[in-house]
Design an enzyme around this catalytic site. Sequence first.
Site, mmCIF file in Angstrom:
data_model
loop_
_atom_site.group_PDB
_atom_site.id
_atom_site.type_symbol
_atom_site.label_atom_id
_atom_site.label_comp_id
_atom_site.label_asym_id
_atom_site.label_seq_id
_atom_site.Cartn_x
_atom_site.Cartn_y
_atom_site.Cartn_z
ATOM 1 N N ARG A 46 -11.303 29.745 9.995
ATOM 2 C CA ARG A 46 -10.125 29.085 9.408
ATOM 3 C C ARG A 46 -9.064 28.822 10.481
ATOM 4 O O ARG A 46 -8.394 27.795 10.508
ATOM 5 C CB ARG A 46 -9.559 29.944 8.260
ATOM 6 N N TYR A 98 1.348 5.525 -1.196
ATOM 7 C CA TYR A 98 0.128 5.910 -1.898
ATOM 8 C C TYR A 98 0.494 6.773 -3.129
ATOM 9 O O TYR A 98 1.327 7.681 -3.020
ATOM 10 C CB TYR A 98 -0.803 6.666 -0.944
ATOM 11 N N ASP A 169 2.426 7.479 7.723
ATOM 12 C CA ASP A 169 1.048 7.537 7.233
ATOM 13 C C ASP A 169 0.354 6.286 7.760
ATOM 14 O O ASP A 169 0.621 5.172 7.292
ATOM 15 C CB ASP A 169 1.041 7.582 5.695
ATOM 16 N N LYS A 194 -10.736 7.364 5.150
ATOM 17 C CA LYS A 194 -10.780 5.898 5.140
ATOM 18 C C LYS A 194 -11.427 5.358 6.425
ATOM 19 O O LYS A 194 -12.612 5.511 6.607
ATOM 20 C CB LYS A 194 -9.357 5.376 4.916
HETATM 21 C C1 LIG Z 1 -2.516 5.651 2.490
HETATM 22 C C2 LIG Z 1 -3.143 6.910 1.988
HETATM 23 N N1 LIG Z 1 -2.647 8.094 2.385
HETATM 24 C C3 LIG Z 1 -3.188 9.256 1.944
HETATM 25 C C4 LIG Z 1 -4.253 9.284 1.070
HETATM 26 C C5 LIG Z 1 -4.825 10.598 0.618
HETATM 27 O O1 LIG Z 1 -5.971 10.867 1.339
HETATM 28 P P1 LIG Z 1 -7.238 11.720 0.785
HETATM 29 O O2 LIG Z 1 -7.804 10.956 -0.347
HETATM 30 O O3 LIG Z 1 -8.119 11.794 1.979
HETATM 31 O O4 LIG Z 1 -6.697 13.063 0.381
HETATM 32 C C6 LIG Z 1 -4.806 8.076 0.641
HETATM 33 C C7 LIG Z 1 -5.960 8.074 -0.291
HETATM 34 O O5 LIG Z 1 -6.306 7.087 -0.879
HETATM 35 C C8 LIG Z 1 -4.229 6.857 1.107
HETATM 36 O O6 LIG Z 1 -4.700 5.661 0.712
#
Ligand SMILES: Cc1ncc(COP(=O)(O)O)c(C=O)c1O
Length: 377
Positions: A46, A98, A169, A194
């Site tokens: 961990r 998001y 992000d 992604k």
């Molecule tokens: C722009 C963005 N940030 C964060 C996330 C969250 O990521 P995760 O699904 O890997 O937890 C997503 C998920 O769709 C996203 O599109």
Amino acid sequence: MKFSTLAIHGDGKTEERAGDIVQAVHLATTYKQPKLGEFQENVYTRGSNPTRLALEKHLAVIEGARYAFAFSSGMAAIDTAFHLFKSGDRILLNDNVYGGTFRYASKLFAGMGLSYDLVDDFNTLDFDRLPGDVRGIFLETPSNPLLKVTDIRRLAEKARAGNITLIVDNTFMSAYLQKPLDLGSDIVVYSATKYYSGHSDILAGALVLNDEENAARVKLLQNTLGNPLGPQDSYQLERSIKTLAVRMDRQCANAAAVVDFLRAHPKVKRVFYPSIDDEERRVQEAQSRGFGAVLSFILRDGCDPARFIDDLLLFDFAVSLGSVESLVCHPASQTHESFSAELRKKAGIEDGLLRLSIGIEDIGDLLEDLERALKAA
Ligand SMILES: Cc1ncc(COP(=O)(O)O)c(C=O)c1O
């Protein structure tokens, strides 16, 4: 060295003992200690795992960052970033953020003593009129799902002057297209599920930064919250990163062709993509290598979005983005269902809005699929 080379070679180090040219997968959850009172780098997985550390070094190399951390999901990386704030702090989020990040702020911030405000345009935000408790900005650019572009350099200067931590992000772009740390942001987070994964088969997150003090805190949080990425996924993610540039070049080229096609189509009312508005295009060109492979659009009045989705053969109807296969999603009922109807309306996320994530298929086949479904709609 250029990005494509760094994406393949990382820091150039792999398992020395056997001479592997790819990373070894270290599955052990615990490591032998030499003697009582003597410690080595790996104690318990961990806190530290050699396969994860190799991935983290690779992520730092492609980002040009001092530190990188790999997490079990994008939300785990975002959770860790929000834990850097303290009770009483206010964080500004873009209103097209998001849905999972918005859900975090709206459902969990109060319990952590944090508060938030949604901002519709960070480019025109008046910093002189901000409440004194604003300590953080969390931004997606291009935004999700309307692809609005924010000038990161300008925002970073303002944030720094106000002693506000800027978190970007960068999921929609990846380090290949955009490097927010180089543009002045403090922390960059990713859903590595992604573009980094790129094949819809790894759930992962990443956080990169340059500040030593914050990096020590992130390491502590990763070990204490217990949210790091496991070794098998770490290996697979590092492998996927090697093809990131090739995939993204193709995805961006395909997306540009889809944008041209949709903008000229009589059944399409409006297309959202960072190259369309002149000012957004200028900013995007100045701060990134491309426009990305996600776009949104609205059908003309009287067309049926459900019929359009049903008639697509190649575009799967599914949330997520960034993979080799093309996807269609309906933000109002999927990615942004955590927004109330009123908030969605305010943020411009109409019920008829559809979002496409463009893959690497043959562009002729993709356009044919869209044409057939548009005819049916
Ligand atoms: C722009 C963005 N940030 C964060 C996330 C969250 O990521 P995760 O699904 O890997 O937890 C997503 C998920 O769709 C996203 O599109």
